[in-house]
Scaffold this active site. Structure first.
Site, PDB file in Angstrom:
ATOM      1  CG  ASP A  93      -1.795   1.215   1.318  1.00  8.65           C
ATOM      2  OD1 ASP A  93      -2.050   1.832   0.265  1.00  8.65           O
ATOM      3  OD2 ASP A  93      -2.237   1.564   2.426  1.00  8.65           O
ATOM      4  CG  ASP A 289      -3.600   4.532  -2.281  1.00  5.99           C
ATOM      5  OD1 ASP A 289      -2.913   3.559  -1.920  1.00  5.99           O
ATOM      6  OD2 ASP A 289      -4.655   4.866  -1.711  1.00  5.99           O
TER       7      ASP A 289
END
Length: 501
Positions: A93, A289
């Site tokens: 992440d 992201d």
């Protein structure tokens, strides 16, 4: 993760099927980059590639294909924690900064981190709580020895959040048991004093301060028995692997080291400019992201983009729920009309003053295939562009078209066409430039910041204004009290006289 983990919404509708997951598909040999009208003057490429330090570029065979996952549920890498080593799958992440793992039994976890079994675990005696737009987790902070089997041959002592309670965080069937936040310390929880994993890795070893991601996504397989096939990819830690991309890498500056924030200067749908103030594209930030599934856009930009995509694909009508990501559209297997859907181009600020470059995104990226639908004879898709209240998020569906380099040492992010992206025989993803784009710095959104000295000044000014208004009132009250006192004394004297009579 900008910060919410992807969740599938299940809806029923007329001629529309509920969404579940993904089926893979055609991968054809890459052709030349996608053409299109240039933005302003197109300049010659100065050099084919910038020179790189030794060790930053090359072959990283042991790290290639070290990511797995399921469409819409994130990409994970295998990691080991503690002594003796405990193996867990950890979600990659780039939209958060905590290394957090399940550390208690949970219905969706097949295994979890057992701190009491590790002889090298150290308890920091500190709690941590992380809320998301949907869901949350909380746990206890500690440190332990961590390594990545299909990564650099090193072991580091890293901060670990042991998740003891969570709500809507873990995903049933996703096959990951924790999250590896790769962003900067500024957004770490509980505060920026907690050193993120990648910072610890760079400080304790000779690994260069960069990593790169190739997320391969999923199309539809020719063999329907492969319908449940996982998505895959590569996380190259400490370098860049030539074999994972085609053409040149183009870099955009990291605007601020918290999230991986970049500046978008222009958006086109099929070559047509949305003609919006470029600040709107970055309101209140634009980030890269990997932990978010969709391309998420600010409300005004989302509405303008959907309007343009609808107009370009008007030969077929789709339910409103499709554009909201709540319903699927399906076609008979192998007949998806990719050609009716437009390409999307995002122009990013370049490293050279007044120069930008564009990344071109195919419908094969923003229409996400889903699996396990009612009929296996159909190819079904979910619209993977959604509205955001926290700025633009270039999520996994965008990254799946490109090889993305997070060059932390030089504060920049690089994009090149991925060698594994899904496309058709007519169009491919593209990274092209440079283009002349003046005043790009004005496109960044500046969050109003008020420091303590400013607040104190405002407080003093307000106090002075209040005093100015209160002074006459106080004088009037004092005068009234004095008069009342005198009158009261006179009345008392009169009463005394009457008593004497």
């Amino acid at each position: 993760m900008a910060q919410a983990l992807p969740w599938l919404l299940l809806w029923m509708g007329s001629g529309v099927l509920p969404a579940h997951g993904s089926q893979p598909g055609i991968r054809l040999p890459l052709r030349s980059g996608l053409g299109g009208a240039p933005l302003g003057l197109r300049l010659p490429r100065e050099t084919d590639e910038e020179s790189e330090e030794p060790g930053r570029r090359g072959s990283f065979v042991e790290m290639v294909d070290n990511l797995r996952g399921k469409s819409g549920q994130g990409y994970y890498v295998e990691m080991t924690l503690g002594s003796p080593p405990q193996t867990l799958n950890i979600l990659v992440d780039t939209g958060s900064s905590n290394f957090a793992v399940g550390a208690a039994p949970h219905p969706f976890l097949h295994r979890y981190y057992q701190r009491q079994l590790s002889s090298t675990y150290r308890d920091l005696r500190k709690g941590v709580y992380v809320p998301y737009t949907q869901g949350k987790w909380e746990g206890e902070l500690g440190t332990d020895l961590v390594s990545i089997p299909h990564g650099p041959n090193v072991t580091v002592r890293a901060n670990i959040a042991a998740i003891t309670e969570s709500d809507k965080f873990f995903i049933n069937g996703s096959n990951w048991e924790g999250i590896l936040g790769l962003a900067y310390a500024e957004i770490a929880r509980p505060d920026d004093s907690l050193e993120p994993f990648f910072d610890s890795l760079v400080k304790q070893t000779h690994v260069p301060n960069l990593f790169s991601l190739q997320l391969c996504g999923a199309g539809f397989p020719l063999n329907q028995s492969e319908a449940l096939a996982s998505v895959g990819g590569s996380m190259i830690i400490g370098g860049i692997d030539h074999s994972l991309y085609m053409g040149s890498l183009w870099y955009t500056p990291i605007r601020r080291e918290w999230y991986y924030e970049v500046i978008i200067v222009r958006v086109e749908i099929n070559g047509q400019d949305l003609k919006m103030d470029c600040k709107e594209y970055n309101y209140d930030k634009s980030i890269v992201d990997s932990g978010t599934t969709n391309l998420r856009l600010p409300k005004k930009v989302f509405e303008a983009a959907v309007k343009s995509i609808k107009a370009a694909s008007s030969t077929e009508k789709f339910p409103d729920g499709f554009w909201l990501g709540e319903q699927l559209v399906c076609w008979q297997a192998g007949t998806t009309p990719w050609n009716i859907f437009p390409v999307i181009s995002l122009y990013l600020m370049g490293e050279v003053t007044n120069q930008s470059f564009r990344i071109t995104i195919l419908p094969q990226q923003y229409l996400r295939p889903v699996e396990d639908v009612a009929t296996s004879q159909d190819d079904c898709y979910k619209f993977a562009i959604s509205q955001s209240s926290t700025g633009t998020v270039m999520g996994a569906v965008i990254m799946e078209g490109f090889y993305v380099v997070f060059d932390r040492a030089r504060k920049r992010i690089g994009f090149a066409v991925s060698a594994c992206h899904v496309h058709d025989e007519f169009r491919t993803a593209a990274v092209e430039g440079p283009f002349v784009t003046p005043d790009m710095e004005d496109c960044g959104y500046n969050i109003p910041q008020t420091d303590e000295s400013t607040l104190m000044t405002i407080a003093y000014v307000m106090a002075a204004i209040c005093a100015l208004f209160m002074l006459p009132l106080c004088l009037m009250v004092c005068q009234w009290r004095c008069l009342r006192c005198l009158r009261h004394q006179h009345d008392d004297f009169a009463d005394d006289i009457s008593l004497l009579k």
